[in-house]
Design a protein around this motif. Sequence first.
Motif, mmCIF file in Angstrom:
data_model
loop_
_atom_site.group_PDB
_atom_site.id
_atom_site.type_symbol
_atom_site.label_atom_id
_atom_site.label_comp_id
_atom_site.label_asym_id
_atom_site.label_seq_id
_atom_site.Cartn_x
_atom_site.Cartn_y
_atom_site.Cartn_z
ATOM 1 N N ALA A 147 16.205 40.121 -16.722
ATOM 2 C CA ALA A 147 15.922 41.555 -16.870
ATOM 3 C C ALA A 147 17.231 42.333 -16.995
ATOM 4 O O ALA A 147 17.356 43.232 -17.842
ATOM 5 N N PHE A 148 18.203 41.989 -16.172
ATOM 6 C CA PHE A 148 19.511 42.638 -16.223
ATOM 7 C C PHE A 148 20.188 42.394 -17.574
ATOM 8 O O PHE A 148 20.757 43.312 -18.178
ATOM 9 N N LEU A 149 20.121 41.154 -18.062
ATOM 10 C CA LEU A 149 20.717 40.836 -19.371
ATOM 11 C C LEU A 149 20.029 41.616 -20.491
ATOM 12 O O LEU A 149 20.698 42.105 -21.412
ATOM 13 N N TYR A 150 18.709 41.720 -20.446
ATOM 14 C CA TYR A 150 17.987 42.502 -21.459
ATOM 15 C C TYR A 150 18.485 43.946 -21.477
ATOM 16 O O TYR A 150 18.775 44.501 -22.535
ATOM 17 N N ILE A 151 18.592 44.549 -20.310
ATOM 18 C CA ILE A 151 19.024 45.944 -20.239
ATOM 19 C C ILE A 151 20.456 46.091 -20.733
ATOM 20 O O ILE A 151 20.769 47.019 -21.495
ATOM 21 N N LEU A 152 21.334 45.166 -20.353
ATOM 22 C CA LEU A 152 22.723 45.216 -20.820
ATOM 23 C C LEU A 152 22.833 45.193 -22.339
ATOM 24 O O LEU A 152 23.722 45.815 -22.905
ATOM 25 N N LYS A 153 21.953 44.468 -22.978
ATOM 26 C CA LYS A 153 22.022 44.306 -24.425
ATOM 27 C C LYS A 153 21.122 45.263 -25.192
ATOM 28 O O LYS A 153 20.912 45.118 -26.386
ATOM 29 N N GLY A 154 20.566 46.245 -24.489
ATOM 30 C CA GLY A 154 19.807 47.286 -25.167
ATOM 31 C C GLY A 154 18.319 47.033 -25.298
ATOM 32 O O GLY A 154 17.619 47.828 -25.917
ATOM 33 N N TYR A 155 17.827 45.965 -24.727
ATOM 34 C CA TYR A 155 16.393 45.698 -24.729
ATOM 35 C C TYR A 155 15.809 46.330 -23.460
ATOM 36 O O TYR A 155 15.357 45.644 -22.541
ATOM 37 N N ILE A 156 15.874 47.656 -23.431
ATOM 38 C CA ILE A 156 15.575 48.420 -22.226
ATOM 39 C C ILE A 156 14.147 48.192 -21.743
ATOM 40 O O ILE A 156 13.924 47.904 -20.560
ATOM 41 N N TRP A 157 13.173 48.328 -22.635
ATOM 42 C CA TRP A 157 11.777 48.184 -22.207
ATOM 43 C C TRP A 157 11.483 46.775 -21.725
ATOM 44 O O TRP A 157 10.730 46.586 -20.769
ATOM 45 N N GLN A 158 12.074 45.785 -22.375
ATOM 46 C CA GLN A 158 11.890 44.407 -21.923
ATOM 47 C C GLN A 158 12.436 44.247 -20.508
ATOM 48 O O GLN A 158 11.793 43.675 -19.646
ATOM 49 N N GLY A 159 13.640 44.763 -20.270
ATOM 50 C CA GLY A 159 14.236 44.681 -18.941
ATOM 51 C C GLY A 159 13.437 45.435 -17.893
ATOM 52 O O GLY A 159 13.241 44.950 -16.769
ATOM 53 N N ILE A 160 12.946 46.618 -18.262
ATOM 54 C CA ILE A 160 12.160 47.423 -17.321
ATOM 55 C C ILE A 160 10.863 46.709 -16.952
ATOM 56 O O ILE A 160 10.518 46.589 -15.777
ATOM 57 N N PHE A 161 10.142 46.213 -17.958
ATOM 58 C CA PHE A 161 8.857 45.579 -17.651
ATOM 59 C C PHE A 161 9.015 44.234 -16.963
ATOM 60 O O PHE A 161 8.163 43.850 -16.155
ATOM 61 N N LEU A 162 10.107 43.530 -17.234
ATOM 62 C CA LEU A 162 10.337 42.286 -16.497
ATOM 63 C C LEU A 162 10.664 42.605 -15.034
ATOM 64 O O LEU A 162 10.222 41.897 -14.125
ATOM 65 N N THR A 163 11.376 43.703 -14.794
ATOM 66 C CA THR A 163 11.657 44.140 -13.421
ATOM 67 C C THR A 163 10.368 44.571 -12.719
ATOM 68 O O THR A 163 10.121 44.205 -11.564
ATOM 69 N N ILE A 164 9.536 45.337 -13.425
ATOM 70 C CA ILE A 164 8.250 45.752 -12.856
ATOM 71 C C ILE A 164 7.388 44.523 -12.563
ATOM 72 O O ILE A 164 6.752 44.436 -11.507
ATOM 73 N N SER A 165 7.383 43.575 -13.486
ATOM 74 C CA SER A 165 6.616 42.343 -13.284
ATOM 75 C C SER A 165 7.117 41.596 -12.049
ATOM 76 O O SER A 165 6.318 41.092 -11.248
ATOM 77 N N SER A 166 8.420 41.543 -11.887
ATOM 78 C CA SER A 166 9.008 40.882 -10.721
ATOM 79 C C SER A 166 8.531 41.546 -9.433
ATOM 80 O O SER A 166 8.105 40.869 -8.486
ATOM 81 N N PHE A 167 8.555 42.866 -9.395
ATOM 82 C CA PHE A 167 8.142 43.582 -8.187
ATOM 83 C C PHE A 167 6.646 43.418 -7.919
ATOM 84 O O PHE A 167 6.233 43.168 -6.779
ATOM 85 N N CYS A 168 5.833 43.572 -8.958
ATOM 86 C CA CYS A 168 4.375 43.449 -8.777
ATOM 87 C C CYS A 168 3.995 42.043 -8.316
ATOM 88 O O CYS A 168 3.143 41.880 -7.436
ATOM 89 N N SER A 169 4.624 41.034 -8.898
ATOM 90 C CA SER A 169 4.334 39.662 -8.498
ATOM 91 C C SER A 169 4.814 39.409 -7.067
ATOM 92 O O SER A 169 4.125 38.737 -6.288
ATOM 93 N N TYR A 170 5.960 39.970 -6.712
ATOM 94 C CA TYR A 170 6.451 39.875 -5.332
ATOM 95 C C TYR A 170 5.413 40.452 -4.362
ATOM 96 O O TYR A 170 5.063 39.824 -3.370
ATOM 97 N N ARG A 171 4.909 41.643 -4.649
ATOM 98 C CA ARG A 171 3.928 42.281 -3.769
ATOM 99 C C ARG A 171 2.633 41.464 -3.701
ATOM 100 O O ARG A 171 2.067 41.271 -2.631
ATOM 101 N N TYR A 172 2.187 40.989 -4.860
ATOM 102 C CA TYR A 172 0.954 40.198 -4.917
ATOM 103 C C TYR A 172 1.069 38.948 -4.043
ATOM 104 O O TYR A 172 0.175 38.642 -3.249
ATOM 105 N N HIS A 173 2.184 38.234 -4.160
ATOM 106 C CA HIS A 173 2.351 37.007 -3.380
ATOM 107 C C HIS A 173 2.693 37.299 -1.923
ATOM 108 O O HIS A 173 2.293 36.547 -1.032
ATOM 109 N N ALA A 174 3.409 38.387 -1.651
ATOM 110 C CA ALA A 174 3.713 38.748 -0.263
ATOM 111 C C ALA A 174 2.430 39.070 0.497
ATOM 112 O O ALA A 174 2.348 38.845 1.706
ATOM 113 N N LEU A 175 1.430 39.575 -0.205
ATOM 114 C CA LEU A 175 0.137 39.878 0.413
ATOM 115 C C LEU A 175 -0.834 38.690 0.320
ATOM 116 O O LEU A 175 -2.040 38.851 0.448
ATOM 117 N N ARG A 176 -0.285 37.514 0.073
ATOM 118 C CA ARG A 176 -1.029 36.259 -0.011
ATOM 119 C C ARG A 176 -2.168 36.317 -1.025
ATOM 120 O O ARG A 176 -3.317 35.980 -0.760
#
Length: 139
Positions: free
Chosen positions: A24-53
């Motif tokens: 996600a960081f590499l995408y944002i660095l290279k100008g693929y902003i939406w890809q980086g943003i949604f991969l970050t959002i996906s990371s957070f949502c999946s973290y929450r989903y699995h943290a809540l079992r």
Amino acid sequence: EKAKIGRRLVDPLVYSNFWYLIPAFLYILKGYIWQGIFLTISSFCSYRYHALRESPGLWAKADKLAAITAFLLTIYASLGLTMETQVCLWLEVLCTLVVFYYQPPVNSPGYDKIHLVWHLGVAVGQGIVSVTLSQAVGA
């Protein structure tokens, strides 16, 4: 009740979601902003989903929606890449389909291991695409 007991940060299904932040960081660095943003959002949502079992509800839906959006943006970003990179991307698609077809139900024996392998496969696939995109635009 097992479903109400959350997972801790040391659980691989929880911390493996943070692997997505590197591409996600590499995408944002290279100008693929939406890809980086949604991969970050996906990371957070999946973290929450699995943290809540893997409880059904908002985080389950958000996890799926963010993952699908990030994946579609990855396909779009990779359209101009080499055939080798596209083959890696389509292998990621195939692995995802196989995991979804053969994955045991949530909270059943084997679910954690198979789903963790999927997290690793997605992180590696996104990493390959993000590095290749970085090289394609003159990193």
